[in-house]
Enzyme design. Structure first.
Site, PDB file in Angstrom:
ATOM      1  N   HIS A  80       8.619  -6.314  -8.300  1.00 32.60           N
ATOM      2  CA  HIS A  80       8.559  -5.994  -9.724  1.00 32.60           C
ATOM      3  C   HIS A  80       8.570  -7.244 -10.611  1.00 32.60           C
ATOM      4  O   HIS A  80       8.305  -7.155 -11.791  1.00 32.60           O
ATOM      5  CB  HIS A  80       9.684  -5.020 -10.095  1.00 32.60           C
ATOM      6  CG  HIS A  80       9.328  -3.604  -9.765  1.00 32.60           C
ATOM      7  ND1 HIS A  80       9.549  -2.551 -10.604  1.00 32.60           N
ATOM      8  CD2 HIS A  80       8.726  -3.075  -8.673  1.00 32.60           C
ATOM      9  CE1 HIS A  80       9.111  -1.437 -10.049  1.00 32.60           C
ATOM     10  NE2 HIS A  80       8.611  -1.733  -8.870  1.00 32.60           N
ATOM     11  N   SER A 102       2.403  -5.548  -8.748  1.00 32.15           N
ATOM     12  CA  SER A 102       1.618  -5.130  -7.591  1.00 32.15           C
ATOM     13  C   SER A 102       0.264  -5.830  -7.516  1.00 32.15           C
ATOM     14  O   SER A 102      -0.365  -6.091  -8.529  1.00 32.15           O
ATOM     15  CB  SER A 102       1.387  -3.618  -7.650  1.00 32.15           C
ATOM     16  OG  SER A 102       2.546  -2.944  -7.264  1.00 32.15           O
ATOM     17  N   LYS A 136       0.087   9.976  -8.296  1.00 30.85           N
ATOM     18  CA  LYS A 136      -0.717   9.633  -7.120  1.00 30.85           C
ATOM     19  C   LYS A 136       0.176   9.511  -5.876  1.00 30.85           C
ATOM     20  O   LYS A 136      -0.156  10.011  -4.798  1.00 30.85           O
ATOM     21  CB  LYS A 136      -1.451   8.317  -7.381  1.00 30.85           C
ATOM     22  CG  LYS A 136      -2.600   8.077  -6.421  1.00 30.85           C
ATOM     23  CD  LYS A 136      -3.484   6.932  -6.914  1.00 30.85           C
ATOM     24  CE  LYS A 136      -4.644   6.715  -5.953  1.00 30.85           C
ATOM     25  NZ  LYS A 136      -5.646   5.795  -6.465  1.00 30.85           N
ATOM     26  N   ASP A 137       1.343   8.838  -6.022  1.00 31.35           N
ATOM     27  CA  ASP A 137       2.266   8.696  -4.896  1.00 31.35           C
ATOM     28  C   ASP A 137       2.784  10.053  -4.424  1.00 31.35           C
ATOM     29  O   ASP A 137       2.924  10.291  -3.224  1.00 31.35           O
ATOM     30  CB  ASP A 137       3.475   7.827  -5.290  1.00 31.35           C
ATOM     31  CG  ASP A 137       3.147   6.342  -5.246  1.00 31.35           C
ATOM     32  OD1 ASP A 137       2.084   5.985  -4.696  1.00 31.35           O
ATOM     33  OD2 ASP A 137       3.943   5.533  -5.761  1.00 31.35           O
ATOM     34  N   GLU A 157       9.241   3.419  22.982  1.00 31.60           N
ATOM     35  CA  GLU A 157       8.533   4.259  22.034  1.00 31.60           C
ATOM     36  C   GLU A 157       7.206   3.598  21.661  1.00 31.60           C
ATOM     37  O   GLU A 157       7.072   2.381  21.725  1.00 31.60           O
ATOM     38  CB  GLU A 157       9.366   4.455  20.763  1.00 31.60           C
ATOM     39  CG  GLU A 157      10.633   5.233  20.995  1.00 31.60           C
ATOM     40  CD  GLU A 157      10.374   6.714  21.187  1.00 31.60           C
ATOM     41  OE1 GLU A 157      10.501   7.490  20.250  1.00 31.60           O
ATOM     42  OE2 GLU A 157      10.018   7.097  22.324  1.00 31.60           O
TER      43      GLU A 157
END
Lengths: 187, 677
Positions: B217, B221, B245-246, B289
């Protein structure tokens, strides 16, 4: 205001509200499995019966068994003790109950040995324990006193001690956890 | 994050009162309200938010799992069984947590790829990247620790292998391993401390996420064009544009996650995870895994020590351990290895393909890591490790200096105009599908020397499948009359049989036919009493030693989890029961063993347990071997997955809800974005 703009704003409000409502419903529904997982598990609910052999408990003496993780108070009462809890004005008690409604056989009182005040274990099972003024049980935490029927007679506790469901599967063996259901008002 | 100086005004008085004293609402507004986001970010930019959601899901389900978990070597496996079988929605907690780890990694790997592809690690975002790599390391540690807690075969041996990596350190390595274990092998102290760390690390991850986001921040971005915003026209406020959107992207991700949780919860898990830890026997294949497989493949690729003039400089083991840890640690240096002034791979024609090749390389390494460590797995591992290091150590620095890049767009707005609506979502689906493929690669790799299992139709298969209770009851009869002479089912209670259609009275009568040891009584003596519905199935032998003594040294496995503990599930059970055939002429069968087509190695200590006509079915079903084997396989499937029907029913509701929710969120997102040009 332009009609098209207004229509667009309404549509947006509707979508916001619907999306928000669905989010709240979804999160709320997701919380239920978490909360429910803290309830007793299926095996905990299913367990919870025990059988106690009473043949060696002499008149006037007591036996402490374990039922669902709590002590089970069993007292083989003397005729005088039975008389003291039956020939009395039970209606004036704090939690009015007849001794007959708390026992299957007059000589046996079987109760969950947990004080109804704040959950301590009252004294009175062992020889030499203080039994209070009513010769029943005395809770050392806050001074509640119970009679030989496990009824609250003095002190801060609100209710009589809990009588679990039980049945006699023979003259001397009692099955605790299912059988006769006692009223236990307040529980 | 950077608090603004000017006082903000809020309509709500309570909010205003709090904000005047502690400007938390100003901060929220600055960081998640009006925070400027480049308007051209594509769906790849969802995966940070998705990872955050997964972190929350993991912590919440994990805390509730912990309420039912017993961190003891004697009790851990049983407590997980208890959680899954008896605790209300315990199966849901477990399957969400277990698969949540995989989906957390899927989200984070796509997030990491996004960072590499669009150059999000470059100035001024180097610290964002570095904290991201720290987060990746913390996640890996947490995932590994969690994997050990069920105390299964994979748990115990995974713990042994991973801790033993530290023995590669010269001189003090052995001491470090003993210190990690708190003993001379993986045991109680190890489990206890792993549990403590598994509980602790997620909260450290939260703190690291805070720092990661803080750094982001400050620098703001990145975006697919890789050019910084030049004017206000280039950005949109975080809310409602990117919240919408997220939210939509997260809902779509959740649909896939829930589909796995409810309809294929075991698809990513190794069957050995359903066998309790045996410290004296390693499983034939020990595989981590899927999300560790590429690194595991590199670990195994080194088999020759480096010697100079007869002195060993680096043993093969040390090289492997270095290659594995190095492959993560090298990520820290990426901002300085790549000096290209152009951020986005979109304008770097060679880098773009080198990076795509790296992704394919990771898929190959995953596949190689799941194969037994020999032959082609080693070759693929070496090629994979070589390209991995070549990419970071040679290609990145070289391309940074020499690559002929394409012209950058003038501004974010110009890029948005050029790319608006252009299949960005489809592009995000490619790596998502790739990551899921990556997760499933181990299945493809598991091969055996036995013929392929028969692929029978089971009524419980599929989204709407449910148990054929008549068959399950027949299967119980087979178990009771045949299997239970040697095999225990110690996690099943008699009362559980009520859920396959027996009445309370029938269960009571059945349980009472067994003599259960109880006690001690008031004289201190153990005694026998008739069984009750609340007793576990009585085991045929009081302990494993008695079983071995009675059965020629063989120990029949407990059958409670048998279907989950075998690759192929009910098909495998059926195949073994019907796979007793005469041995080929040149095949030598050892004494006390039988030849079985489908058993690994073909030599099985169990004599043929079922033959046609062995069990008289109470419902009159013809007692062919086929019917006997089918019904017992169905009974064992029920025993392993008693909540399957409840799980699928709930799953259908959840998926339908999520699809509707995602639809609304997509409409909302479109509406919100409709005014962006």
């Amino acid at each position: 205001m332009d009609q098209a703009v207004k229509k667009g704003a309404t549509r947006r409000d509707f979508l916001y509200l619907t999306a928000g409502a669905m989010g709240v419903v979804g999160a709320g529904s997701a919380a239920w499995p978490l909360i429910d997982s803290m309830n007793p598990a299926a095996d905990t609910l299913a367990a919870g019966s025990t059988e106690v052999d009473l043949s060696k408990v002499e008149v006037g003496s007591a036996l402490t068994a374990v039922w669902r993780g709590s002590p089970l108070f069993i007292r083989h009462r003397t005729p005088e003790e039975i008389k003291s809890v039956r020939d009395m004005d039970w209606k004036s008690l704090r939690d009015p109950q007849k001794d007959e409604d708390r026992t299957l056989k007059a000589e046996w009182i079987i109760i969950k040995g947990v004080c109804t005040h704040l959950g301590c274990i009252p004294l009175g099972q062992k020889a030499g324990d203080p039994r209070g003024e009513f010769n029943g049980w005395f809770c050392p935490c806050h001074g509640s006193q119970y009679d030989v029927s496990g009824r609250i007679r003095k002190g801060p506790a609100p209710l009589n001690m809990f009588v679990p469901p039980y049945k006699f599967i023979s003259d001397t063996v009692v099955h605790v956890g299912s059988g006769h259901d006692f009223p236990n008002p307040g529980f | 994050m950077s608090g603004s100086q000017e006082k903000e005004k809020f309509n709500n008085k309570t909010i205003q009162w709090i904000n005047d004293r502690m400007p938390i609402f100003s901060m929220l507004n600055n960081e998640y309200g009006k925070f400027p986001m480049p308007k051209n970010c594509n769906y790849f930019w969802n995966f940070g938010a998705i990872a955050m959601v997964m972190l929350v899901i993991m912590i919440v389900t994990g805390v509730f799992m912990a309420m039912n978990y017993v961190p003891s070597t004697a009790g851990a496996f049983a407590s997980i069984q208890h959680t899954t079988r008896e605790v209300n929605y315990g199966w849901l907690l477990r399957y969400m947590h277990m698969n949540g780890a995989s989906f957390f990694f899927i989200a984070v790997y796509i997030h990491l790829f996004r960072g590499l592809y669009y150059g999000s690690y470059k100035k001024p975002r180097e610290l964002v990247w570095i904290f991201g790599v720290v987060l990746l390391l913390l996640m890996m540690a947490t995932a590994f620790l969690g994997y050990t807690l069920p105390w299964s075969q994979m748990s115990g041996w995974g713990a042994t292998v991973i801790t033993s990596l530290f023995s590669a350190i010269p001189l003090i390595g052995g001491g470090i391993v003993t210190w990690l274990w708190g003993g001379f092998s993986v045991g109680q102290p190890t489990l206890n401390r792993f549990y403590a760390f598994h509980f602790l690390l997620p909260f450290i991850i939260c703190a690291a996420v805070f720092v990661h986001v803080w750094a982001l921040h400050v620098s703001k971005s990145n975006n697919p064009a890789g050019v910084e915003p030049k004017s206000e026209k280039d950005t949109v406020p975080f809310h409602p544009y990117y919240t919408a959107k997220d939210s939509f992207g997260t809902a779509v991700f959740m649909i896939v996650y829930f589909a796995v949780v409810f309809f294929a919860p075991l698809i990513l898990a190794n069957p050995d995870h359903w066998k309790p830890f045996n410290s004296l026997q390693t499983p034939p294949e020990i595989v981590p895994e899927w999300y560790f497989l590429p690194f595991y493949a590199m670990l195994r690729s080194f088999t020759v020590g480096i010697k100079v003039a007869g002195v060993t400089l680096l043993t093969a083991k040390q090289q492997g351990v270095l290659a594995m840890f190095g492959s993560i640690l090298i990520l820290f240096f990426v901002p300085w290895l790549d000096k290209s002034p152009v951020k986005s791979a979109r304008y770097r024609p060679v880098f773009k393909w080198a990076l795509r090749l790296l992704v394919l390389n990771m898929v190959m390494l995953t596949y190689a890591g799941a194969l037994p460590a020999a032959g082609k797995a080693l070759v693929m591992g070496r090629i994979g490790a070589a390209y991995y290091y070549f990419f970071f150590l040679v290609l990145l620095p070289y391309l940074g200096k020499r690559e002929k890049t394409l012209p950058l767009p003038e501004s974010i707005s110009a890029d948005y105009a050029a790319h608006h609506g252009g299949g960005a979502m489809k592009k995000a689906l490619i790596p998502a599908a790739l990551a899921l493929g990556l997760a499933l690669a181990p299945h493809a790799a598991r091969a055996a020397d036995t013929p392929p299992l028969p692929n029978l139709h089971w009524p419980e298969q599929g989204i709407f499948g449910h148990y054929d209770m008549a068959a399950v009851q027949r299967g119980f009869q087979v178990y009771k009359e045949v299997c239970s002479n040697c095999h225990s089912m110690k996690y099943i209670y008699y009362r559980n049989l009520e859920s396959i259609g027996y009445t309370k009275e029938q269960v009571k009568t059945l349980a009472a036919t067994y003599q259960i040891t109880d006690g001690p009584d008031e004289n201190g003596q153990m005694f026998q009493r008739p069984g009750r519905p609340t007793d576990h199935f009585k085991s045929p032998f009081p302990n494993p030693e008695t079983a071995r003594a009675a059965l020629n040294g063989a120990l029949p496995p407990d059958m409670s989890n048998l279907v989950n503990a075998r690759e192929g599930g009910p098909n495998y059970i059926y195949a073994i029961l019907t796979g007793y055939v005469p041995a080929p002429k040149d095949f030598h069968v050892m004494d006390g063993h039988m030849y079985n087509e489908y058993f690994p190695g073909h030599q099985i200590a169990m004599p043929q347990p079922l033959v046609a006509g062995q069990v008289q079915f109470q419902d009159g079903t013809p007692n062919t071997l086929d019917n006997e084997a089918r019904s017992v396989a169905q009974f064992l499937d029920w025993a392993s997955n008693p909540h399957m029907e409840q799980r699928k029913r709930l799953g259908i509701k959840v998926i339908l809800f999520m699809i509707a929710f995602a639809g609304i969120l997509l409409a909302t997102k479109r509406k919100v974005w409709s005014d962006v040009t």
